[in-house]
Design a protein around this motif. Structure first.
Motif, PDB file in Angstrom:
ATOM      1  N   VAL A 162      -0.538 -11.267   0.689  1.00  0.00           N
ATOM      2  CA  VAL A 162      -0.232 -10.935   2.081  1.00  0.00           C
ATOM      3  C   VAL A 162      -0.017  -9.436   2.260  1.00  0.00           C
ATOM      4  O   VAL A 162       0.299  -8.975   3.345  1.00  0.00           O
ATOM      5  CB  VAL A 162       1.012 -11.706   2.594  1.00  0.00           C
ATOM      6  CG1 VAL A 162       0.779 -13.204   2.521  1.00  0.00           C
ATOM      7  CG2 VAL A 162       2.271 -11.322   1.817  1.00  0.00           C
ATOM      8  N   VAL A 163      -0.188  -8.693   1.174  1.00  0.00           N
ATOM      9  CA  VAL A 163      -0.069  -7.238   1.225  1.00  0.00           C
ATOM     10  C   VAL A 163      -1.284  -6.627   0.538  1.00  0.00           C
ATOM     11  O   VAL A 163      -2.097  -7.320  -0.067  1.00  0.00           O
ATOM     12  CB  VAL A 163       1.226  -6.748   0.534  1.00  0.00           C
ATOM     13  CG1 VAL A 163       2.448  -7.293   1.228  1.00  0.00           C
ATOM     14  CG2 VAL A 163       1.220  -7.136  -0.943  1.00  0.00           C
ATOM     15  N   ASP A 164      -1.423  -5.324   0.653  1.00  0.00           N
ATOM     16  CA  ASP A 164      -2.531  -4.621   0.018  1.00  0.00           C
ATOM     17  C   ASP A 164      -2.426  -4.762  -1.500  1.00  0.00           C
ATOM     18  O   ASP A 164      -1.445  -4.343  -2.105  1.00  0.00           O
ATOM     19  CB  ASP A 164      -2.492  -3.145   0.422  1.00  0.00           C
ATOM     20  CG  ASP A 164      -3.707  -2.367  -0.036  1.00  0.00           C
ATOM     21  OD1 ASP A 164      -4.447  -2.887  -0.895  1.00  0.00           O
ATOM     22  OD2 ASP A 164      -3.915  -1.249   0.458  1.00  0.00           O
ATOM     23  N   ALA A 165      -3.443  -5.363  -2.094  1.00  0.00           N
ATOM     24  CA  ALA A 165      -3.403  -5.616  -3.535  1.00  0.00           C
ATOM     25  C   ALA A 165      -3.946  -4.465  -4.356  1.00  0.00           C
ATOM     26  O   ALA A 165      -3.942  -4.529  -5.588  1.00  0.00           O
ATOM     27  CB  ALA A 165      -4.206  -6.882  -3.861  1.00  0.00           C
ATOM     28  N   SER A 166      -4.388  -3.380  -3.708  1.00  0.00           N
ATOM     29  CA  SER A 166      -5.060  -2.304  -4.431  1.00  0.00           C
ATOM     30  C   SER A 166      -4.140  -1.582  -5.413  1.00  0.00           C
ATOM     31  O   SER A 166      -4.612  -0.969  -6.364  1.00  0.00           O
ATOM     32  CB  SER A 166      -5.665  -1.301  -3.440  1.00  0.00           C
ATOM     33  OG  SER A 166      -4.655  -0.666  -2.673  1.00  0.00           O
ATOM     34  N   TYR A 167      -2.833  -1.643  -5.191  1.00  0.00           N
ATOM     35  CA  TYR A 167      -1.910  -0.952  -6.091  1.00  0.00           C
ATOM     36  C   TYR A 167      -0.913  -1.922  -6.715  1.00  0.00           C
ATOM     37  O   TYR A 167       0.146  -1.526  -7.183  1.00  0.00           O
ATOM     38  CB  TYR A 167      -1.171   0.164  -5.352  1.00  0.00           C
ATOM     39  CG  TYR A 167      -0.411  -0.285  -4.116  1.00  0.00           C
ATOM     40  CD1 TYR A 167       0.913  -0.687  -4.198  1.00  0.00           C
ATOM     41  CD2 TYR A 167      -1.026  -0.288  -2.874  1.00  0.00           C
ATOM     42  CE1 TYR A 167       1.613  -1.091  -3.075  1.00  0.00           C
ATOM     43  CE2 TYR A 167      -0.342  -0.689  -1.743  1.00  0.00           C
ATOM     44  CZ  TYR A 167       0.976  -1.085  -1.849  1.00  0.00           C
ATOM     45  OH  TYR A 167       1.655  -1.496  -0.724  1.00  0.00           O
ATOM     46  N   LEU A 199      10.595  -3.466  -2.677  1.00  0.00           N
ATOM     47  CA  LEU A 199       9.973  -3.784  -1.386  1.00  0.00           C
ATOM     48  C   LEU A 199      10.097  -2.606  -0.420  1.00  0.00           C
ATOM     49  O   LEU A 199       9.181  -2.327   0.359  1.00  0.00           O
ATOM     50  CB  LEU A 199      10.614  -5.036  -0.790  1.00  0.00           C
ATOM     51  CG  LEU A 199      10.334  -6.349  -1.524  1.00  0.00           C
ATOM     52  CD1 LEU A 199      11.193  -7.466  -0.955  1.00  0.00           C
ATOM     53  CD2 LEU A 199       8.858  -6.728  -1.447  1.00  0.00           C
ATOM     54  N   ALA A 200      11.226  -1.904  -0.478  1.00  0.00           N
ATOM     55  CA  ALA A 200      11.410  -0.735   0.381  1.00  0.00           C
ATOM     56  C   ALA A 200      10.429   0.363   0.016  1.00  0.00           C
ATOM     57  O   ALA A 200       9.859   1.028   0.891  1.00  0.00           O
ATOM     58  CB  ALA A 200      12.849  -0.220   0.270  1.00  0.00           C
ATOM     59  N   ALA A 201      10.221   0.565  -1.285  1.00  0.00           N
ATOM     60  CA  ALA A 201       9.320   1.617  -1.736  1.00  0.00           C
ATOM     61  C   ALA A 201       7.891   1.393  -1.259  1.00  0.00           C
ATOM     62  O   ALA A 201       7.157   2.342  -0.986  1.00  0.00           O
ATOM     63  CB  ALA A 201       9.347   1.716  -3.260  1.00  0.00           C
ATOM     64  N   THR A 202       7.509   0.126  -1.133  1.00  0.00           N
ATOM     65  CA  THR A 202       6.143  -0.201  -0.727  1.00  0.00           C
ATOM     66  C   THR A 202       6.054  -0.571   0.752  1.00  0.00           C
ATOM     67  O   THR A 202       4.970  -0.915   1.239  1.00  0.00           O
ATOM     68  CB  THR A 202       5.611  -1.366  -1.572  1.00  0.00           C
ATOM     69  OG1 THR A 202       6.531  -2.472  -1.523  1.00  0.00           O
ATOM     70  CG2 THR A 202       5.458  -0.952  -3.028  1.00  0.00           C
ATOM     71  N   GLY A 203       7.181  -0.506   1.466  1.00  0.00           N
ATOM     72  CA  GLY A 203       7.187  -0.821   2.894  1.00  0.00           C
ATOM     73  C   GLY A 203       6.840  -2.259   3.202  1.00  0.00           C
ATOM     74  O   GLY A 203       6.257  -2.553   4.249  1.00  0.00           O
ATOM     75  N   GLN A 204       7.234  -3.186   2.323  1.00  0.00           N
ATOM     76  CA  GLN A 204       6.784  -4.572   2.445  1.00  0.00           C
ATOM     77  C   GLN A 204       7.884  -5.574   2.773  1.00  0.00           C
ATOM     78  O   GLN A 204       7.599  -6.764   2.930  1.00  0.00           O
ATOM     79  CB  GLN A 204       6.108  -5.004   1.128  1.00  0.00           C
ATOM     80  CG  GLN A 204       4.834  -4.238   0.837  1.00  0.00           C
ATOM     81  CD  GLN A 204       4.302  -4.507  -0.549  1.00  0.00           C
ATOM     82  OE1 GLN A 204       4.987  -5.097  -1.383  1.00  0.00           O
ATOM     83  NE2 GLN A 204       3.087  -4.076  -0.813  1.00  0.00           N
ATOM     84  N   ALA A 205       9.116  -5.128   2.893  1.00  0.00           N
ATOM     85  CA  ALA A 205      10.215  -6.074   3.077  1.00  0.00           C
ATOM     86  C   ALA A 205      10.042  -6.906   4.343  1.00  0.00           C
ATOM     87  O   ALA A 205      10.109  -8.145   4.307  1.00  0.00           O
ATOM     88  CB  ALA A 205      11.549  -5.328   3.101  1.00  0.00           C
ATOM     89  N   GLY A 206       9.845  -6.233   5.480  1.00  0.00           N
ATOM     90  CA  GLY A 206       9.680  -6.962   6.730  1.00  0.00           C
ATOM     91  C   GLY A 206       8.472  -7.859   6.724  1.00  0.00           C
ATOM     92  O   GLY A 206       8.505  -8.985   7.223  1.00  0.00           O
TER      93      GLY A 206
END
Length: 243
Positions: free
Chosen positions: A20-25, A164-171
């Motif tokens: 559900v997030v960018d898997a490139s990294y 999650l905060a570092a990757t901006g994915q928490a929300g």
């Protein structure tokens, strides 16, 4: 479960098995999660005044086996590069493909289900829908209490929130879970507003900045998460350029 495995479960759609997030990294994030785990286990740390003048450099505190192959291999990398800055270790550990291996391990243990298919009937693809979501549900409940209800986090939950905060994915990952397993659903998530997601992201950043660990461990985690951000930026830029 490893913090890495918690992260992967949160970022895979339970029904479709797609990320559900960018898997490139994803491998860079996975490497960072392993380094954070080693710090929480007391295996790796930042050197202090009494460590031979290498203040702020990574030092191995306990080289004994952790009982987990991925963690042990990551610890071997740390040992081989002891004295480096933590951010210098993310790339070498990412080369071990920890995310891909952890996903396969979760499937072998019955947490995920491996589904082989083809895109356009030609290109092979593998998806990983949930087979047993009980652990993921518990992780989501913990995150919900901390990031939505405002409770104080336990150390491992705080570490996961920092990643999650570092990757901006928490929300995004909480909204994608639709509030499943949480005591309260915010406006019928996953139909969260952008403002609600931003509020969760802001809370995750606050947790990352708070004093949830010793100063040395916190400084170590901050360096690792900064390296994750750099890796994410490079990977996303490279993917855009190749597209």
């Amino acid at each position: 479960m490893l913090i890495l495995e918690d992260y992967l479960l949160l970022t895979l759609d339970d029904a479709t098995g797609k990320t559900v997030v960018d898997a490139s990294y994803r491998e860079q994030v996975a490497a960072g999660a392993l380094l954070v785990e080693l710090a929480l286990l007391g295996r790796a740390d930042l050197a202090g005044d009494g460590d031979g003048g290498r203040v702020g450099r990574i030092v191995v505190r306990d080289a004994s086996t952790t009982g987990n192959a991925l963690l042990d291999e990551a610890l071997d990398v740390v040992r081989s590069k002891e004295g480096s800055k933590p951010k210098a270790l993310v790339g070498p550990i990412a080369k071990l493909k920890p995310a891909a291996r952890a996903v396969a391990s979760l499937a072998d243990r019955g947490v995920l289900r491996r589904e082989e298919g083809r895109v356009l009937g030609i290109f092979p693809t593998t998806r990983w829908p949930a087979a047993d979501s009980r652990h993921e549900d518990a992780v989501r409940r913990d995150l919900w209490r901390v990031l939505v209800d405002g409770e104080e986090p336990a150390e491992r939950t705080a570490a996961l929130a920092a990643i999650l905060a570092a990757t901006g994915q928490a929300g995004r990952v909480l909204a994608a879970g639709g509030g499943r397993g949480a005591p309260v659903v915010v406006d019928g998530a996953p139909g969260w507003t952008a403002a609600q997601r931003r509020a969760v992201d802001a809370r995750a950043k606050q947790i990352a900045a708070d004093s949830w660990a010793t100063l040395a461990v916190k400084a170590y985690v901050e360096e690792i998460t900064a390296a994750i951000v750099i890796g994410a930026t490079v990977a996303t830029t490279s993917a855009a350029a190749s597209g």
